[in-house]
Design an enzyme around this catalytic site. Structure first.
Site, PDB file in Angstrom:
ATOM      1  N   GLN A   1      33.594  40.515  40.184  1.00 35.63           N
ATOM      2  CA  GLN A   1      33.881  40.585  38.757  1.00 35.63           C
ATOM      3  C   GLN A   1      33.959  39.181  38.168  1.00 35.63           C
ATOM      4  O   GLN A   1      34.499  38.271  38.795  1.00 35.63           O
ATOM      5  CB  GLN A   1      35.202  41.302  38.478  1.00 35.63           C
ATOM      6  CG  GLN A   1      35.504  41.497  36.992  1.00 35.63           C
ATOM      7  CD  GLN A   1      36.861  42.125  36.740  1.00 35.63           C
ATOM      8  OE1 GLN A   1      37.837  41.432  36.489  1.00 35.63           O
ATOM      9  NE2 GLN A   1      36.934  43.455  36.821  1.00 35.63           N
TER      10      GLN A   1
ATOM     11  N   SER B   1      38.026  41.502  31.204  1.00 33.20           N
ATOM     12  CA  SER B   1      36.969  41.708  32.188  1.00 33.20           C
ATOM     13  C   SER B   1      35.624  41.689  31.472  1.00 33.20           C
ATOM     14  O   SER B   1      35.468  42.307  30.415  1.00 33.20           O
ATOM     15  CB  SER B   1      37.154  43.052  32.898  1.00 33.20           C
ATOM     16  OG  SER B   1      38.409  43.109  33.551  1.00 33.20           O
TER      17      SER B   1
ATOM     18  N   ASP C   1      40.212  47.223  39.626  1.00 33.73           N
ATOM     19  CA  ASP C   1      40.374  46.298  38.506  1.00 33.73           C
ATOM     20  C   ASP C   1      41.805  45.778  38.384  1.00 33.73           C
ATOM     21  O   ASP C   1      42.082  44.912  37.563  1.00 33.73           O
ATOM     22  CB  ASP C   1      39.944  46.990  37.204  1.00 33.73           C
ATOM     23  CG  ASP C   1      39.650  46.008  36.083  1.00 33.73           C
ATOM     24  OD1 ASP C   1      39.265  44.866  36.373  1.00 33.73           O
ATOM     25  OD2 ASP C   1      39.801  46.384  34.908  1.00 33.73           O
TER      26      ASP C   1
END
Length: 291
Positions: free
Chosen positions: A278, A228, A204
């Site tokens: 993502q 996110s 991430d």
């Protein structure tokens, strides 16, 4: 062991509370909410603690639901959805203040041989030939507001070597492509599952910013709201999180204040160990000027 790495490993030492319930500690990272990668990694580790060791994780799919409170631990509630002959499936809710902040579904598989192919690793300079992110942070320290400077300069458990560094205070528009080497900054003695949970944590970092590059956007803009939204990973091969790994990130598109990014993670020997996807929020607040 570096103090920052020791603290990171403590956060990946979950406390069993009850059957299918685990507690993980959050971290003060200079942000207003818990880093999403930490919750993803802890949730994956919690799920694995209900699965036999001979079934490594092969995929995860997750949604970030609410900001996490950095002042409170996170409770992970594991639902044992299915235990099959080859595959095991788990669902995990990460809970704070009685409400889910994150939801993850993940699958584990008995190891077996099968057909193999992969996208070749891009040709990039070796990490030893590149400047560390620590050197870059020190060079721009005076431009960080004083209230954030200590957190910006604190020792970090990860080290990064960007292939093409970017000045976040003078961001030029560039193609939606980002490549960087990364690893945990000290030796890690842990089982294979913990290494994979740590990779979920690392995946991430710096990822969503890839979709912001064509628009000259950065996380440091005062009028930028970023978060996110969802996260997915697929694991292919073993690796060590304390050895250099190459993250190759590309964004195929952005619309509706959202940007999508795909990534591939390679070992130094060129073996593809994981793929990542993502979508993130990249919203410019109307009426506010960047600072």
């Amino acid at each position: 062991m570096k103090e920052s790495v020791r603290e990171l490993m403590q956060r990946f030492n979950l406390e069993p509370l009850e059957n299918n319930l685990f507690r993980g500690q959050s971290e003060a990272n200079g942000q207003r909410s818990i880093f999403g990668g930490l919750v993803a990694g802890q949730a994956l580790l919690a799920a694995s603690m209900t699965v036999p060791e001979d079934r490594p994780v092969h995929s995860l799919h997750a949604y970030f639901l609410r900001p996490g409170d950095i002042r409170r631990p996170v409770i992970y509630d594991v639902d044992r959805i299915r235990d099959g002959r080859s595959f095991t499936t788990r669902r995990v809710n990460a809970i704070q203040h009685g409400r889910p902040i994150f939801s993850l579904s993940t699958s584990f598989q008995v190891e077996e041989e099968g057909a193999r192919h992969q996208t070749p690793m891009p040709e990039v300079p070796a990490p030893e030939e590149l400047e560390s992110d620590e050197s870059a942070r020190l060079a721009m320290a005076e431009r960080i507001p004083k209230q954030f400077r200590d957190d910006f300069l604190r020792e970090r458990p990860l080290t990064f070597r960007p292939v093409t560094p970017r000045n976040v205070f003078e961001p030029e528009s560039r193609e939606p492509l980002k490549q960087f080497w990364f690893k945990v900054a000290d030796q890690v003695e842990a089982d294979r599952m913990t290494h994979r949970a740590l990779l979920a944590y690392c995946s991430d970092f710096g990822f969503m910013g890839t979709a912001m590059q064509p628009h000259g956007m950065t996380f440091w803009q005062g009028n930028m709201q970023c978060a996110s939204l969802d996260h997915a990973m697929w694991f292919y091969d073993d690796f060590r999180i304390d050895d250099w790994l190459l993250y190759h990130c590309e964004s195929p598109g952005a619309a509706g204040a959202r940007g999508l990014t795909f990534g591939h993670i390679y070992r130094r020997d060129g073996v593809l160990v994981a793929s990542v996807a993502q979508e993130g929020l990249m919203r410019l607040r109307p009426g506010e000027e960047p600072v």
